[in-house]
Design a protein around this motif. Structure first.
Motif: not given
Length: 354
Positions: A104-114, A131-136
């Motif tokens: 219930t605390k999962l968020a999605m963020e993006v960073v440079s994949a390279d 772009i890489a989508v990661v989870y926080r």
């Protein structure tokens, strides 16, 4: 003193400052690998607690070596550490391994994949172009900042869930706990500078919009939300470019033919080089959303695809014209013998009448 001696001195002095404030803590030095950044850090864990805070030791030493007052730099660092400890949210450590609680605390963020290629080998992620989508996990947040944990492959394994399950749950929960916002640039500028500082713009005439989340922290991840692009296309009235302002927000620019991908990319590169801290940069590229085809892609890819589509249409139009000419020619050729025969009959009858 050399760099190692400076680090030891900073560590000792910070420990004394914390004790003077009534905080006894274990202070250890370690290397931190973060998305978009890595540094030497001090981990400060108060006695009796299993949760502590990190202080960027590399940044502290760099500031001192750049000529800033040693006492002022270390004092600022101590104040920041104390505030972090005092504002650490109450967290049941057992919950950190309870996926039903944590999802219930999962968020999605993006960073440079390279730029984060090595780190991403140990982090579950999705790819959107470069772009890489990661989870926080967002554990707590207030005016002083937030406490969060990046979901790694090891943590996902501890949870006992698959990558697919993690993604599905994030797609549901992220928009709930961190809703997306799309606001006109004039509205954002008015909030920053105050009413009357910039001319009012009719919403229909707004050309640039800011997309992110309400706290402006790692809000660029909204581009991975379900239906984000469709909702944005409806608000902007069609196709648009996506400019990676930073990891915190993206800019949406109407594709009205006034700007090219090359122009926009030059602007992004200049802003990144002069105004955005390296650890907060997303990418130097510009992206495009085709509202008709529902395609998010690099802007230069879109322009190439558009050029091919235009060429195909021209070829199709040319083919239609040639087909029309060919049909007309065949019609004329067909009519020619009939006309010749009629003319011959007329001449023959004319001869008989004389």
């Amino acid at each position: 003193m050399n760099s190692e001696e400076l680090k030891d001195r900073v560590k000792d002095d910070l420990g004394q400052m914390l004790e003077a404030h009534g905080i006894k803590a274990d202070i250890s030095e370690h290397h931190v690998e973060k998305l978009n950044a890595s540094y030497e850090a001090l981990s400060i864990t108060p006695e009796g607690s299993r949760i502590g805070v990190n202080a960027n030791l590399s940044a502290i030493c760099d500031a001192i070596e750049d000529g800033q007052s040693y006492s002022e730099v270390v004092a600022r660092a101590a104040d920041s550490i104390i505030a972090g400890i005092e504002n650490t949210p109450e967290i049941n450590v057992e919950d950190l391994t309870n996926y039903d609680e944590m999802k219930t605390k999962l968020a999605m963020e993006v960073v440079s994949a390279d730029r984060n290629a090595d780190m991403l080998q140990n982090v579950p992620h999705e790819q959107m172009e470069d772009i890489a989508v990661v989870y926080r996990l967002i554990l707590g947040q207030d005016s002083e900042g937030r406490s969060s944990v990046l979901v790694t492959n090891d943590l996902m394994e501890q949870f006992g869930v698959t990558h697919d399950q993690l993604r599905e749950d994030a797609l549901v929960n992220a928009p709930e706990i961190r809703p997306s916002e799309i606001r006109g640039m004039s509205v954002v500028m008015t909030e920053m500078m105050g009413p009357g500082m910039i001319p009012e713009i009719d919403p229909a005439d707004e050309q640039m919009f800011v997309a992110g989340v309400s706290d402006n922290i790692h809000g660029a991840g909204v581009i991975a939300y379900p239906n984000f692009f469709e909702d944005a296309a409806e608000k902007l009235g069609g196709d648009f470019y996506v400019l990676p302002s930073s990891i915190h927000e993206v800019l949406l620019v109407r594709d009205n033919g006034e700007m090219t991908a090359k122009d926009l990319e030059a602007m992004v590169r200049e802003v990144n080089a002069t105004q955005v801290a390296p650890e907060e940069q997303l990418t130097d590229h510009v992206y495009h959303y085709d509202s008709k085809e529902h395609v998010f892609e690099m802007a230069d890819k879109f322009e190439e695809r558009q050029a091919e589509r235009d060429a195909d249409e021209r070829d199709s139009d040319k083919g239609s014209l040639l087909d029309d000419l060919k049909a007309k020619k065949e019609e004329v050729a067909k009519e020619a013998p009939e006309k010749h025969a009629k003319d011959a009959v007329k001449k023959s009858r004319g001869g008989e009448a004389l």
